[in-house]
Design an enzyme around this catalytic site. Sequence first.
Site, PDB file in Angstrom:
ATOM      1  N   ALA A 297     -24.520 -65.531  27.567  1.00 25.50           N
ATOM      2  CA  ALA A 297     -24.088 -64.189  27.379  1.00 25.50           C
ATOM      3  C   ALA A 297     -24.033 -63.569  28.912  1.00 25.50           C
ATOM      4  O   ALA A 297     -24.902 -64.130  29.607  1.00 25.50           O
ATOM      5  CB  ALA A 297     -24.840 -63.212  26.449  1.00 25.50           C
TER       6      ALA A 297
ATOM      7  N   GLU B 170     -32.676 -76.243  43.634  1.00 23.86           N
ATOM      8  CA  GLU B 170     -31.583 -76.778  44.268  1.00 23.86           C
ATOM      9  C   GLU B 170     -30.823 -77.909  43.577  1.00 23.86           C
ATOM     10  O   GLU B 170     -31.332 -78.659  42.895  1.00 23.86           O
ATOM     11  CB  GLU B 170     -32.233 -77.454  45.763  1.00 23.86           C
ATOM     12  CG  GLU B 170     -32.804 -76.264  46.554  1.00 23.86           C
ATOM     13  CD  GLU B 170     -31.578 -75.711  47.251  1.00 23.86           C
ATOM     14  OE1 GLU B 170     -30.520 -75.904  47.495  1.00 23.86           O
ATOM     15  OE2 GLU B 170     -31.726 -74.280  47.709  1.00 23.86           O
TER      16      GLU B 170
ATOM     17  N   HIS C 298     -29.248 -70.917  35.526  1.00 20.84           N
ATOM     18  CA  HIS C 298     -30.223 -70.053  36.103  1.00 20.84           C
ATOM     19  C   HIS C 298     -31.152 -70.588  37.314  1.00 20.84           C
ATOM     20  O   HIS C 298     -31.066 -70.159  38.438  1.00 20.84           O
ATOM     21  CB  HIS C 298     -30.957 -69.358  34.925  1.00 20.84           C
ATOM     22  CG  HIS C 298     -31.850 -68.334  35.686  1.00 20.84           C
ATOM     23  ND1 HIS C 298     -33.148 -68.829  36.111  1.00 20.84           N
ATOM     24  CD2 HIS C 298     -31.844 -66.731  35.888  1.00 20.84           C
ATOM     25  CE1 HIS C 298     -33.902 -67.432  36.473  1.00 20.84           C
ATOM     26  NE2 HIS C 298     -32.893 -66.570  36.347  1.00 20.84           N
TER      27      HIS C 298
ATOM     28  N   GLY D 254     -25.547 -61.192  30.848  1.00 25.60           N
ATOM     29  CA  GLY D 254     -26.476 -59.967  30.772  1.00 25.60           C
ATOM     30  C   GLY D 254     -26.350 -59.823  32.488  1.00 25.60           C
ATOM     31  O   GLY D 254     -25.550 -59.636  33.216  1.00 25.60           O
TER      32      GLY D 254
ATOM     33  N   HIS E  24     -27.879 -60.730  35.242  1.00 21.03           N
ATOM     34  CA  HIS E  24     -27.572 -61.739  36.285  1.00 21.03           C
ATOM     35  C   HIS E  24     -25.963 -61.903  36.640  1.00 21.03           C
ATOM     36  O   HIS E  24     -25.519 -61.954  37.679  1.00 21.03           O
ATOM     37  CB  HIS E  24     -27.995 -62.995  36.074  1.00 21.03           C
ATOM     38  CG  HIS E  24     -29.535 -63.211  36.163  1.00 21.03           C
ATOM     39  ND1 HIS E  24     -30.156 -62.732  37.178  1.00 21.03           N
ATOM     40  CD2 HIS E  24     -30.777 -63.762  35.431  1.00 21.03           C
ATOM     41  CE1 HIS E  24     -31.655 -62.693  37.252  1.00 21.03           C
ATOM     42  NE2 HIS E  24     -31.711 -63.680  36.106  1.00 21.03           N
TER      43      HIS E  24
END
Length: 124
Positions: free
Chosen positions: A71, A45, A11, A73, A75
């Site tokens: 999982a 980055e 993420h 989701g 995103h």
Amino acid sequence: MNSPCIILLAHGSSDKRWCETFEKLAEPTLNSIDNAHIAYMELAEPSMDTVIGEAVGRGNKDVVIVPLFLAAGRHLRKDVPAMIAELEKTHGARIRLAPPIGENPLLGEAIRDVVMLQLEQAPA
């Protein structure tokens, strides 16, 4: 033919300590698989754009993104596919999104092994 560029996608966070955790987690893969990289969806980055741009610059237009998510989701269902569509246009790359690692039963076994190790190390 070149092997595909493998992107381990996390993420991302503005907290460097969070990123270091994923970079350490990615090390065995990065050290074992040619053309494997870590990238972040946001807030850190290298970004997917950076890694894919570098791969295409080396002549590699095949990319496989392996999400380091438990999982699928919002995103992975919406944001990342939209980003991939844009990155394919921008870089002329062919990008495949693999299922998140949390869907692989091997991860469940790894979690069990970690829990068993913790139980063995717990004071009696």
